[in-house]
Design an enzyme around this catalytic site. Structure first.
Site, PDB file in Angstrom:
ATOM      1  N   HIS A 194     -10.617  23.304 -32.298  1.00 43.41           N
ATOM      2  CA  HIS A 194     -11.133  23.009 -30.957  1.00 43.41           C
ATOM      3  C   HIS A 194     -11.568  21.558 -30.957  1.00 43.41           C
ATOM      4  O   HIS A 194     -12.231  21.123 -31.897  1.00 43.41           O
ATOM      5  CB  HIS A 194     -12.307  23.942 -30.641  1.00 43.41           C
ATOM      6  CG  HIS A 194     -12.945  23.660 -29.326  1.00 43.41           C
ATOM      7  ND1 HIS A 194     -12.425  24.110 -28.130  1.00 43.41           N
ATOM      8  CD2 HIS A 194     -14.057  22.949 -29.013  1.00 43.41           C
ATOM      9  CE1 HIS A 194     -13.187  23.695 -27.147  1.00 43.41           C
ATOM     10  NE2 HIS A 194     -14.188  22.994 -27.653  1.00 43.41           N
TER      11      HIS A 194
ATOM     12  N   GLU B  39      30.120   6.014 -30.354  1.00 40.60           N
ATOM     13  CA  GLU B  39      29.046   5.424 -31.154  1.00 40.60           C
ATOM     14  C   GLU B  39      28.373   6.516 -31.978  1.00 40.60           C
ATOM     15  O   GLU B  39      28.262   7.655 -31.515  1.00 40.60           O
ATOM     16  CB  GLU B  39      28.025   4.706 -30.248  1.00 40.60           C
ATOM     17  CG  GLU B  39      26.869   4.035 -30.989  1.00 40.60           C
ATOM     18  CD  GLU B  39      27.327   3.017 -32.039  1.00 40.60           C
ATOM     19  OE1 GLU B  39      27.576   3.428 -33.201  1.00 40.60           O
ATOM     20  OE2 GLU B  39      27.407   1.814 -31.708  1.00 40.60           O
TER      21      GLU B  39
ATOM     22  N   THR C  67      26.314  12.119 -28.131  1.00 36.21           N
ATOM     23  CA  THR C  67      25.658  12.245 -26.831  1.00 36.21           C
ATOM     24  C   THR C  67      24.159  12.214 -26.992  1.00 36.21           C
ATOM     25  O   THR C  67      23.460  11.475 -26.301  1.00 36.21           O
ATOM     26  CB  THR C  67      26.065  13.569 -26.152  1.00 36.21           C
ATOM     27  OG1 THR C  67      27.434  13.511 -25.811  1.00 36.21           O
ATOM     28  CG2 THR C  67      25.230  13.813 -24.908  1.00 36.21           C
ATOM     29  N   CYS C  68      23.625  12.971 -27.930  1.00 41.54           N
ATOM     30  CA  CYS C  68      22.178  13.075 -28.135  1.00 41.54           C
ATOM     31  C   CYS C  68      21.540  11.708 -28.185  1.00 41.54           C
ATOM     32  O   CYS C  68      20.629  11.395 -27.428  1.00 41.54           O
ATOM     33  CB  CYS C  68      21.905  13.838 -29.428  1.00 41.54           C
ATOM     34  SG  CYS C  68      20.239  13.636 -30.073  1.00 41.54           S
TER      35      CYS C  68
ATOM     36  N   GLY D  14      25.745   8.941 -33.480  1.00 41.49           N
ATOM     37  CA  GLY D  14      24.613   9.547 -32.786  1.00 41.49           C
ATOM     38  C   GLY D  14      25.085  10.389 -31.614  1.00 41.49           C
ATOM     39  O   GLY D  14      24.340  11.219 -31.103  1.00 41.49           O
TER      40      GLY D  14
ATOM     41  N   GLY E 153      19.150  22.477 -13.656  1.00 41.07           N
ATOM     42  CA  GLY E 153      19.009  22.859 -15.059  1.00 41.07           C
ATOM     43  C   GLY E 153      18.127  21.833 -15.747  1.00 41.07           C
ATOM     44  O   GLY E 153      17.420  21.063 -15.100  1.00 41.07           O
TER      45      GLY E 153
ATOM     46  N   ARG F   4      28.353  20.953 -18.944  1.00 44.33           N
ATOM     47  CA  ARG F   4      29.096  20.062 -19.840  1.00 44.33           C
ATOM     48  C   ARG F   4      30.514  20.592 -20.075  1.00 44.33           C
ATOM     49  O   ARG F   4      30.724  21.803 -20.187  1.00 44.33           O
ATOM     50  CB  ARG F   4      28.377  19.949 -21.175  1.00 44.33           C
ATOM     51  CG  ARG F   4      26.893  19.630 -21.082  1.00 44.33           C
ATOM     52  CD  ARG F   4      26.610  18.159 -20.950  1.00 44.33           C
ATOM     53  NE  ARG F   4      27.064  17.417 -22.113  1.00 44.33           N
ATOM     54  CZ  ARG F   4      27.017  16.100 -22.220  1.00 44.33           C
ATOM     55  NH1 ARG F   4      26.552  15.376 -21.227  1.00 44.33           N
ATOM     56  NH2 ARG F   4      27.453  15.500 -23.307  1.00 44.33           N
TER      57      ARG F   4
ATOM     58  N   SER G   8      24.720  17.278 -12.172  1.00 46.59           N
ATOM     59  CA  SER G   8      24.357  17.752 -13.515  1.00 46.59           C
ATOM     60  C   SER G   8      24.523  19.261 -13.547  1.00 46.59           C
ATOM     61  O   SER G   8      23.553  20.013 -13.562  1.00 46.59           O
ATOM     62  CB  SER G   8      22.913  17.357 -13.847  1.00 46.59           C
ATOM     63  OG  SER G   8      22.047  17.679 -12.759  1.00 46.59           O
ATOM     64  N   ILE G   9      25.786  19.681 -13.503  1.00 41.98           N
ATOM     65  CA  ILE G   9      26.066  21.106 -13.404  1.00 41.98           C
ATOM     66  C   ILE G   9      26.513  21.727 -14.708  1.00 41.98           C
ATOM     67  O   ILE G   9      26.826  22.902 -14.770  1.00 41.98           O
ATOM     68  CB  ILE G   9      27.151  21.371 -12.343  1.00 41.98           C
ATOM     69  CG1 ILE G   9      28.353  20.458 -12.620  1.00 41.98           C
ATOM     70  CG2 ILE G   9      26.610  21.136 -10.949  1.00 41.98           C
ATOM     71  CD1 ILE G   9      29.531  20.721 -11.725  1.00 41.98           C
TER      72      ILE G   9
END
Lengths: 128, 465
Positions: free
Chosen positions: B441, B36, B40-41, B38, B182, B269, B266-267
């Site tokens: 401020h 598709e 992976t992002c 776009g 990560g 890509r 999630s080690i």
């Protein structure tokens, strides 16, 4: 002023010695300087700690500060109540607000700590 | 002169940006995309995770309503399928946007799998079953990456999953073991904890988000602890065993065992370099299997460029996009080189992290003489007013020139705030320049100004040392 039965470290932690065990916490001066304590990262049981090294981090609304071990050894108990109610340290830093119990590896280190009178004098100088 | 024809494999943030830049410069562009637009992002990374994080932050605020003087009568519950539906809607709007940009710029989109036949031809196996050959003067490979799946993990798409499946969970697990602390692992840790799961993270290195400045990692580790997310560092997973009742047991390198309902791996890509014709054309690959390119994004084969995750390096969407622009401009006759010196990055944990430039450790390893300034968010009235006091800004400068070398922020809006540092670095500005710039401020940006003052030991809102 500061409790008579305790020994003190220049980085504002105290130790209550019973044989080889030292119950530790932070002093009244420390909790007052910090202000409202919002979080205490408790050390883990069985961790080896070194005198003068940071063993935990305390967070108040004003600052974050490491808690310095007054003696070396192994953490054998921590005050779990403080993870839900860290403000106990503000309310009662010397009794209910105890932080951990260290099994000392070198009891001679007690001699390097300050007596209550000397600690009070030290704090007075700091505050100037 | 005949119109230049450009073929791009992949419509992710690298490919689609390269396509639009090339079209702007007059090229006739064909983009080949097998999943598709776009990439992976948009579909499996940046955007969907941020949508989930927004829901997680809403849950967090609601749980803290009392702090803000709000009493909630009755029960507050969240609906996981609605959270996922919202995420899908956010993604769909973006996908539509890119497709409409393609139409607007006259970019041809071929939906299917491309394989390079030679420097001027790409065969496309279209989704509808037919085949088409795209012809061009140049090719840009932008095929990206996918979650790495090491064989020791028994992936089944249900209980042992990657970030791809995590984005579409249908039920909240009672417990989840996340492998890898990560960026992806930590972001999911906060999301899943907020949704009610018991979360444990196991990390091989000695810090969470180990690519960040060490002090930032330490603060994040404390924030994980505050939320009762268990973090086990310096430990590997030896194996995952399935029990008879469907439970999973992870065996760690220190011998300990962890029982868990789900495992999220999630080690890292893996690069998408297979079956696209790289070997056949003799395109050179590097040690990690990445396509080798020079500073102009050219491969060793004349006319063929490569960009994005597939060239390894800094695997971020905005880096892929910049590489895409460099490649497109070079193809269209300009002369550009990529510069990786100033790459800001954001990590959307709770609280956020924003960083750019040198970490303190890196500067020390390079033997640089540096100065450091710090300011805690809890020193800001704005942070207290917001009820978000965790965090700090840390700025690093060259001790002699005072030039900004790095800015590291953890705290609310850190990923947005860090760009003050990026611009400063781009302009070769000094830390004094930031300190001497008026900061409104009450804003969180004052932390950057005070950290800059602190570097010179002149912070107004810090007690005398």
């Amino acid at each position: 002023m500061s409790p008579n039965d305790l020994k003190y470290h220049k980085e504002h932690t105290w130790a209550r010695i019973k044989g080889k065990k030292a119950t530790i916490g932070i002093t009244h001066y420390a909790q007052e300087s910090l202000g409202d304590i919002v979080y205490l990262e408790l050390p883990e049981v069985d961790t080896e700690v070194d005198k003068d090294a940071g063993i935990a981090e305390i967070e108040s609304t004003k600052a974050t500060s490491p808690i310095i071990a007054p003696v070396s050894g192994k953490i054998i108990e921590v005050n779990e109540e403080l993870s839900e109610s860290p403000e106990i340290i503000n309310e009662d830093p010397y009794e209910k607000g105890w932080i951990a119990v260290i099994e000392m590896s070198n009891t001679k280190e007690i001699e390097e700590l300050l007596d209550p009178k000397d600690y009070d004098k030290y704090v007075e100088e700091e505050a100037k | 002169m005949a119109e230049k024809r450009l073929i791009i494999l992949g419509a992710g943030p690298g490919g689609y940006v390269a396509a639009i830049r090339a079209a702007q410069l007059g090229a006739k562009v064909t983009v080949i995309e097998d999943t598709e637009v776009g990439g992976t992002c948009l579909n499996r990374g940046c955007i969907p995770t941020k949508a989930l994080i927004a829901s997680a932050e809403a849950i967090d605020k609601i749980n803290r309503a009392e702090e803000y003087g709000i009493d909630i009568k009755g029960e507050v519950s969240f609906n996981l399928s609605k959270i996922i539906e919202r995420k899908n809607k956010v993604v769909a709007i973006q996908v539509k946007g890119i497709r409409s940009l393609f139409k607007s710029w006259g970019i041809e989109l071929l939906e299917g799998r491309g394989k390079i036949k030679d420097v001027n031809k790409v065969d496309v196996a279209l989704k509808d079953g037919s085949n088409k050959t795209a012809e061009g003067d140049n090719i840009i490979i932008a095929t990206g990456s996918r979650p790495a799946r090491l064989p020791i993990f028994p992936f089944d798409g249900k209980d042992v999953i990657t970030s791809d499946e995590a984005l579409n969970i249908t039920e909240i697990p009672k417990s989840v073991l996340i492998v890898g602390a990560g960026v992806i692992g930590c972001e999911f840790a906060f999301i899943l904890k907020e949704l009610g799961a018991e979360v444990t993270i196991v990390e091989m290195l000695s810090h969470a988000v180990a690519t960040e400045d060490e002090e930032i990692s330490e603060i994040l580790e404390r924030e994980l602890k505050k939320r009762k997310i268990k973090l086990i560092l310096n430990t590997k997973i030896e194996k995952i065993e399935r029990g008879s009742e469907g439970s999973l047991t992870a065996v760690l390198s220190d011998g300990k065992q962890i029982k868990t309902e789900k495992v999220l791996v999630s080690i890292g890509r893996a690069l998408n370099t297979e079956n696209i014709g790289i070997e056949e054309l003799g395109i050179k690959k590097g040690k990690k299997g990445e396509i080798e390119v020079n500073n102009r994004m050219e491969t060793n084969v004349k006319g063929i460029y490569a960009i994005g995750d597939v060239v390894g390096g800094i695997m971020l969407a905005h880096v892929a996009s910049t590489e895409g622009i460099v490649a497109a401009e070079n193809i269209m006759g300009h002369s550009r080189e990529i510069d990786y010196n100033i790459v800001p990055a954001g990590i959307f944990t709770m609280p956020e992290i924003g960083s750019v430039g040198l970490r303190e450790k890196q500067a020390n390893e390079k033997g640089m003489d540096i100065k450091v300034g710090r300011f805690q968010f809890r020193g800001l009235g704005k942070a207290h007013a917001m009820g978000e006091i965790a965090g700090m800004a840390k700025i690093i400068a060259d001790a002699k020139t005072d030039k900004v070398l790095g800015l590291h922020i953890i705290g609310a809006h850190a990923a947005d705030l860090v760009h003050e540092g990026a611009v400063a670095m781009k302009l070769g500005a000094k830390v004094k320049d930031i300190a001497n710039t008026i900061h409104a401020h009450p804003t969180l940006s004052e932390a950057i100004m005070e950290a800059s003052e602190d570097l010179h030991k002149m912070a107004i809102h810090l007690p005398k040392p």
